[in-house]
Scaffold this motif. Structure first.
Motif, PDB file in Angstrom:
ATOM      1  N   ARG A   1      13.715   2.473 -17.568  1.00 17.37           N
ATOM      2  CA  ARG A   1      14.121   3.876 -17.606  1.00 17.37           C
ATOM      3  C   ARG A   1      13.092   4.723 -18.339  1.00 17.37           C
ATOM      4  O   ARG A   1      12.795   5.847 -17.925  1.00 17.37           O
ATOM      5  CB  ARG A   1      15.499   4.005 -18.281  1.00 17.37           C
ATOM      6  CG  ARG A   1      16.637   3.402 -17.472  1.00 17.37           C
ATOM      7  CD  ARG A   1      17.985   3.942 -17.900  1.00 17.37           C
ATOM      8  NE  ARG A   1      18.290   3.696 -19.289  1.00 17.37           N
ATOM      9  CZ  ARG A   1      18.895   2.610 -19.756  1.00 17.37           C
ATOM     10  NH1 ARG A   1      19.243   1.642 -18.919  1.00 17.37           N
ATOM     11  NH2 ARG A   1      19.163   2.478 -21.034  1.00 17.37           N
ATOM     12  N   LEU A   2      12.544   4.191 -19.423  1.00 16.42           N
ATOM     13  CA  LEU A   2      11.528   4.951 -20.155  1.00 16.42           C
ATOM     14  C   LEU A   2      10.253   5.120 -19.338  1.00 16.42           C
ATOM     15  O   LEU A   2       9.586   6.154 -19.416  1.00 16.42           O
ATOM     16  CB  LEU A   2      11.210   4.251 -21.481  1.00 16.42           C
ATOM     17  CG  LEU A   2      12.299   4.301 -22.547  1.00 16.42           C
ATOM     18  CD1 LEU A   2      11.930   3.420 -23.736  1.00 16.42           C
ATOM     19  CD2 LEU A   2      12.537   5.739 -23.027  1.00 16.42           C
ATOM     20  N   LEU A   3       9.918   4.113 -18.552  1.00 16.98           N
ATOM     21  CA  LEU A   3       8.681   4.162 -17.772  1.00 16.98           C
ATOM     22  C   LEU A   3       8.895   4.714 -16.370  1.00 16.98           C
ATOM     23  O   LEU A   3       7.963   4.683 -15.554  1.00 16.98           O
ATOM     24  CB  LEU A   3       8.064   2.762 -17.683  1.00 16.98           C
ATOM     25  CG  LEU A   3       7.565   2.167 -19.001  1.00 16.98           C
ATOM     26  CD1 LEU A   3       6.988   0.779 -18.770  1.00 16.98           C
ATOM     27  CD2 LEU A   3       6.525   3.071 -19.652  1.00 16.98           C
TER      28      LEU A   3
ATOM     29  N   VAL B   1      12.136  13.143 -18.440  1.00 15.44           N
ATOM     30  CA  VAL B   1      11.424  12.042 -19.087  1.00 15.44           C
ATOM     31  C   VAL B   1       9.936  12.218 -18.801  1.00 15.44           C
ATOM     32  O   VAL B   1       9.503  12.235 -17.641  1.00 15.44           O
ATOM     33  CB  VAL B   1      11.926  10.683 -18.582  1.00 15.44           C
ATOM     34  CG1 VAL B   1      11.138   9.550 -19.228  1.00 15.44           C
ATOM     35  CG2 VAL B   1      13.416  10.525 -18.883  1.00 15.44           C
ATOM     36  N   THR B   2       9.154  12.384 -19.867  1.00 18.77           N
ATOM     37  CA  THR B   2       7.743  12.750 -19.757  1.00 18.77           C
ATOM     38  C   THR B   2       6.902  11.867 -20.658  1.00 18.77           C
ATOM     39  O   THR B   2       7.265  11.638 -21.808  1.00 18.77           O
ATOM     40  CB  THR B   2       7.542  14.223 -20.187  1.00 18.77           C
ATOM     41  OG1 THR B   2       8.364  15.066 -19.393  1.00 18.77           O
ATOM     42  CG2 THR B   2       6.091  14.639 -20.040  1.00 18.77           C
ATOM     43  N   VAL B   3       5.787  11.372 -20.141  1.00 18.01           N
ATOM     44  CA  VAL B   3       4.834  10.652 -20.982  1.00 18.01           C
ATOM     45  C   VAL B   3       3.992  11.691 -21.710  1.00 18.01           C
ATOM     46  O   VAL B   3       3.250  12.451 -21.098  1.00 18.01           O
ATOM     47  CB  VAL B   3       3.947   9.712 -20.155  1.00 18.01           C
ATOM     48  CG1 VAL B   3       2.923   9.015 -21.060  1.00 18.01           C
ATOM     49  CG2 VAL B   3       4.796   8.678 -19.435  1.00 18.01           C
TER      50      VAL B   3
ATOM     51  N   LEU C   1       7.035   3.144 -26.749  1.00 20.90           N
ATOM     52  CA  LEU C   1       7.149   1.856 -26.073  1.00 20.90           C
ATOM     53  C   LEU C   1       5.793   1.186 -26.150  1.00 20.90           C
ATOM     54  O   LEU C   1       4.780   1.770 -25.742  1.00 20.90           O
ATOM     55  CB  LEU C   1       7.575   2.049 -24.620  1.00 20.90           C
ATOM     56  CG  LEU C   1       7.712   0.784 -23.771  1.00 20.90           C
ATOM     57  CD1 LEU C   1       8.854  -0.078 -24.279  1.00 20.90           C
ATOM     58  CD2 LEU C   1       7.943   1.152 -22.308  1.00 20.90           C
ATOM     59  N   VAL C   2       5.746  -0.031 -26.675  1.00 20.34           N
ATOM     60  CA  VAL C   2       4.468  -0.712 -26.881  1.00 20.34           C
ATOM     61  C   VAL C   2       4.600  -2.168 -26.454  1.00 20.34           C
ATOM     62  O   VAL C   2       5.647  -2.791 -26.639  1.00 20.34           O
ATOM     63  CB  VAL C   2       4.019  -0.597 -28.361  1.00 20.34           C
ATOM     64  CG1 VAL C   2       5.020  -1.223 -29.292  1.00 20.34           C
ATOM     65  CG2 VAL C   2       2.634  -1.173 -28.561  1.00 20.34           C
TER      66      VAL C   2
ATOM     67  N   ILE D   1       6.901   8.768 -25.233  1.00 18.55           N
ATOM     68  CA  ILE D   1       7.765   9.298 -24.176  1.00 18.55           C
ATOM     69  C   ILE D   1       8.752  10.302 -24.758  1.00 18.55           C
ATOM     70  O   ILE D   1       9.447  10.004 -25.730  1.00 18.55           O
ATOM     71  CB  ILE D   1       8.524   8.153 -23.467  1.00 18.55           C
ATOM     72  CG1 ILE D   1       7.502   7.178 -22.850  1.00 18.55           C
ATOM     73  CG2 ILE D   1       9.482   8.696 -22.413  1.00 18.55           C
ATOM     74  CD1 ILE D   1       8.073   5.850 -22.470  1.00 18.55           C
ATOM     75  N   ASP D   2       8.794  11.474 -24.164  1.00 23.78           N
ATOM     76  CA  ASP D   2       9.690  12.537 -24.593  1.00 23.78           C
ATOM     77  C   ASP D   2      10.724  12.795 -23.501  1.00 23.78           C
ATOM     78  O   ASP D   2      10.374  12.885 -22.323  1.00 23.78           O
ATOM     79  CB  ASP D   2       8.895  13.815 -24.870  1.00 23.78           C
ATOM     80  CG  ASP D   2       9.712  14.885 -25.563  1.00 23.78           C
ATOM     81  OD1 ASP D   2      10.660  15.386 -24.929  1.00 23.78           O
ATOM     82  OD2 ASP D   2       9.421  15.225 -26.717  1.00 23.78           O
TER      83      ASP D   2
END
Length: 507
Positions: free
Chosen positions: A322-324, A282-284, A257-258, A276-277
């Motif tokens: 959701r990703l963050l 969900v982990t940065v 994500l950028v 992000i994995d």
């Protein structure tokens, strides 16, 4: 028991994941719903407690810790100390001052850039390096947010002393203070729990508010003395300048994500990226500043390996939220660390949260939570779809097949998937992590039934996700390897397994 002691369980850890998995919980494996117990693994426990906290927070008549916040009794009780820690409070530890002095000494020895993103990055580096060393020194009581708040106060005090004493190092201290104000992530200010916490514990200070206040006081002091540092601090900090872009790996469980950012309403001058994995929770896995989106993509491709995607596409606001999600959490649970994070990630520990907050609006977060139902609802339809597919391929369906599928579903990545396709993501890493958790969490009979079914489950997910070629072959091989490693009640030691969390791991 002091508030700091009460918060010890919320303190950072210093061992690898596999070293800190609790002894086998040995569940029967027969349940169809969500687990009732709390895991011994810190990050899994954090996920479970966060889910429970959200459920309680959604009930207006019973916010978390409401009883203790509202009660004026038992001021010195362990319950009060625990509530203080959970509300974000932490008494300074004896080693904090020495730790902060090392950061101030490093700041005084540096030449600071005038470009704000470079100044911010340099502050992240020296703060993060000290944070990393303390994290890995096995000291207790780090309390990242309050440690940062105390650093901001100490930096402000040192700057004022420098101006008064004419020592000449106020410029470097001003640069550090600006960096702290730019990187500090905002805390929770709007929830009922946060309001109760502030009312009950008014002495707890927010690092973000503290850093802004210290920078404001320093700016006024410098102006009054006619001192110009050449570094102007924008009170509104960094702001996103455009829609974020997303890239995905071939499996659908690793994301880039950028987004572009700028300061004080000026044109954007850099990009910030999150790796992000979602193979476990969900982990940065990585984060940082880049000159362009393509530079960020190239770095991510190098980290992920051949499975990395090659295209960036616009990301919907709910997908971004959701990703963050792990970056947007507030409170003590958001401070939990494994202890195996790489130095580069710890350098971005605070800033990646600040940037996530700048990129995501409250409406985006709400939309993300509403859309994050993939894998978090009733597993029945998925179970039945797989069992139907399995029955069509085999003459005999084992009696325990449904229970085995439920076991796999319980451990198959995060409860709330980043995207619908992510439900069926079957990267080798996700397969390994699911097998690890199954071996650790179930009686051998139930664990082995799930492990034996893992290759068929993987093949079904391959079909659902459209995975093919060498990537599909790698997933099949990983599932067969894990299925061959069955649990032996007498000899199995879960602490001996070394499936670690995905910090810049290649598939």
């Amino acid at each position: 028991m002091t508030p700091a002691q009460a918060g010890a369980e919320q303190s950072t850890a210093s061992n690898h994941y596999a070293d800190r998995v609790a002894s086998k919980k040995r569940r029967s494996g027969k349940g169809k719903g969500s687990r009732q117990g709390i895991s011994g693994n810190p990050q899994r426990r954090a996920e479970q407690l966060a889910q429970r906290r959200q459920v309680v927070a959604d009930e207006p008549d019973f916010p978390p810790l409401a009883l203790d916040f509202r009660s004026g009794k038992q001021e010195d009780s362990p319950l009060r100390d625990l509530a203080y820690a959970l509300a974000g409070g932490a008494e300074p530890r004896p080693w904090w001052r020495e730790s902060h002095q090392r950061i101030l000494a490093a700041a005084r020895a540096l030449t600071w850039p005038s470009r704000l993103v470079d100044l911010e990055t340099q502050a992240c580096r020296i703060v993060g390096d000290e944070f990393y060393e303390r994290l890995n020194s096995r000291l207790t009581g780090l309390h990242p947010r309050q440690w940062l708040r105390a650093l901001a106060e100490e930096t402000g005090a040192a700057l004022r002393a420098s101006v008064a004493g004419g020592t000449g190092d106020w410029r470097q201290l001003w640069a550090l203070l600006c960096g702290l104000a730019l990187m500090a992530p905002p805390g929770d200010t709007d929830s009922e729990t946060a309001k109760l916490a502030r009312a009950r514990f008014p002495d707890i200070k927010d690092p973000y508010v503290t850093a802004l206040a210290e920078a404001g006081k320093a700016a006024r002091l410098l102006a009054d003395r006619g001192l110009a540092s050449g570094i102007g601090y924008p009170a509104d900090g960094c702001r996103a300048a455009g829609d974020p872009l997303v890239a995905r790996d071939a499996y659908g469980s690793r994301f880039l994500l950028v987004a572009s950012f700028g300061y004080g309403g000026e044109a954007p001058d850099h990009w910030y990226a999150w790796d992000i994995d979602s193979c476990w929770i969900v982990t940065v896995a990585g984060a940082g500043v880049f000159r362009s989106a393509q530079d960020a993509l190239a770095d991510w491709q190098h980290a992920v390996g051949p499975a990395a995607g090659t295209e960036l596409s616009p990301g919907a606001p709910e997908t971004t939220a959701r990703l963050l999600a792990p970056c947007l959490e507030t409170g003590p649970l958001s401070d939990m660390l494994q202890g195996s994070e790489p130095r580069d990630l710890i350098r971005e520990y605070y800033r990646l949260r600040r940037r996530a907050r700048s990129l995501t609006s409250p409406a985006d977060e709400a939309a993300g939570r509403a859309a994050a139902s993939y894998g978090g609802g009733d597993p029945g339809p998925v179970r039945e779809a797989f069992l139907g597919w399995y029955a069509a391929r085999h003459d005999d369906v084992p009696q325990d097949a449904a229970d085995a599928v439920d076991t796999i579903l319980q451990e198959w990545g995060p409860r709330a998937q980043p995207e619908e396709r992510s439900r069926y993501a079957c990267s080798p890493h996700r397969i390994e992590m699911a097998a690890h958790l199954i071996r650790d969490g179930y009686f051998p009979g139930y664990a082995n039934a799930a492990l034996r079914l893992l290759p068929e489950w993987t093949q079904w997910c391959i079909g659902q996700s459209g995975l093919n070629g060498d990537f599909a072959a790698r997933s099949r091989a990983a599932a067969l390897t894990e299925a061959a490693a069955l649990v032996d009640e007498e000899t199995h030691d879960p602490a001996a397994e070394r499936n670690e969390a995905p910090f810049r791991r290649q598939e």
